[in-house]
Enzyme design. Structure first.
Site, short mmCIF file in Angstrom:
data_model
loop_
_atom_site.label_atom_id
_atom_site.label_comp_id
_atom_site.label_asym_id
_atom_site.label_seq_id
_atom_site.Cartn_x
_atom_site.Cartn_y
_atom_site.Cartn_z
N ASP A 80 0.85 -1.18 0.00
CA ASP A 80 0.00 0.00 0.00
C ASP A 80 0.89 1.24 0.00
O ASP A 80 2.11 1.12 0.18
CB ASP A 80 -0.98 0.01 1.19
CG ASP A 80 -0.33 -0.23 2.55
OD1 ASP A 80 0.90 -0.08 2.68
OD2 ASP A 80 -1.06 -0.55 3.49
N TYR B 221 2.96 4.59 1.04
CA TYR B 221 3.60 5.00 2.30
C TYR B 221 2.59 5.76 3.11
O TYR B 221 1.76 6.50 2.58
CB TYR B 221 4.83 5.87 2.02
CG TYR B 221 5.99 5.12 1.41
CD1 TYR B 221 6.57 4.05 2.10
CD2 TYR B 221 6.51 5.48 0.19
CE1 TYR B 221 7.65 3.36 1.55
CE2 TYR B 221 7.59 4.80 -0.36
CZ TYR B 221 8.16 3.74 0.33
OH TYR B 221 9.22 3.07 -0.21
N PHE C 207 6.44 2.26 -3.76
CA PHE C 207 7.80 2.46 -3.25
C PHE C 207 8.38 3.83 -3.56
O PHE C 207 9.47 4.15 -3.13
CB PHE C 207 8.76 1.36 -3.73
CG PHE C 207 8.40 0.00 -3.23
CD1 PHE C 207 8.61 -0.34 -1.90
CD2 PHE C 207 7.82 -0.94 -4.07
CE1 PHE C 207 8.25 -1.60 -1.41
CE2 PHE C 207 7.47 -2.21 -3.60
CZ PHE C 207 7.69 -2.53 -2.26
#
Length: 178
Positions: free
Chosen positions: A17, A19, A30
């Site tokens: 999911d 951040y 990411f």
């Protein structure tokens, strides 16, 4: 999907999911926007890039250049509550993201699927069902909690060089430079 069309996709990197820190989510798994300090998972991705390909850590933590070159950076859930990882897992996003994964896997062009962590690895059967034309690479999540842990540590997995070589052997180029 605006940055990485299905026809351009060479690699699919699956995350859990977005951040969950203030201002960190960029809409790409990411990745964080320019000017945002890289979270620990992303720092480990940069460490593995350096270890695997000798690539120096980039000045920016945005992975947008990858997305523009055919790396689909997809999370299995597309929203999250601040400070609460996995808070929106199993709340309906998976129907959409599984459909995107299925569409990418059903496309005949060979792709590399990088499944980092249990959430991503749970999608392996969905990808494999599409046929043998893709390479599926699995490792622990790049989080500091699991990046060095057996059975398949993220640090040392060599996924970037494996993907590059496998794609090159099929006439598809990809640069991991950021």
């Amino acid at each position: 999907m605006r940055l990485t069309s299905l026809s351009q996709t060479r690699v699919v990197i699956l995350g859990q999911d977005p951040y969950h820190g203030e201002g960190q989510a960029e809409g790409l798994a990411f990745s964080v926007p320019d000017g945002v300090k890289p979270p620990p998972s992303l720092r480990n991705i940069f460490k593995e890039l350096q270890r695997d390909l000798g690539q120096q850590p980039p000045m920016s933590a945005s992975l947008m250049p990858w997305a523009e070159r055919g790396v689909l950076l997809l999370n299995s859930a597309l929203t999250v509550e601040a400070g609460a990882p996995a808070s929106h897992a199993k709340k309906g996003w998976e129907a959409l993201t599984d459909g995107l994964i299925h569409a990418a896997a059903a496309d005949a062009a060979p792709k590399v699927f990088m499944l980092w962590g249990a959430h991503a690895q749970a999608k392996g059967a969905l990808i494999a069902a599409a046929g043998p034309q893709h390479l599926i690479l699995q490792a622990n999540h790049p989080s500091p909690l699991s990046a060095l842990r057996p059975p398949v540590p993220f640090i040392g997995c060599g996924h970037f060089s494996q993907a590059q070589a496998w794609l090159a052997a099929r006439g598809r180029t990809l640069s991991w430079a950021l």
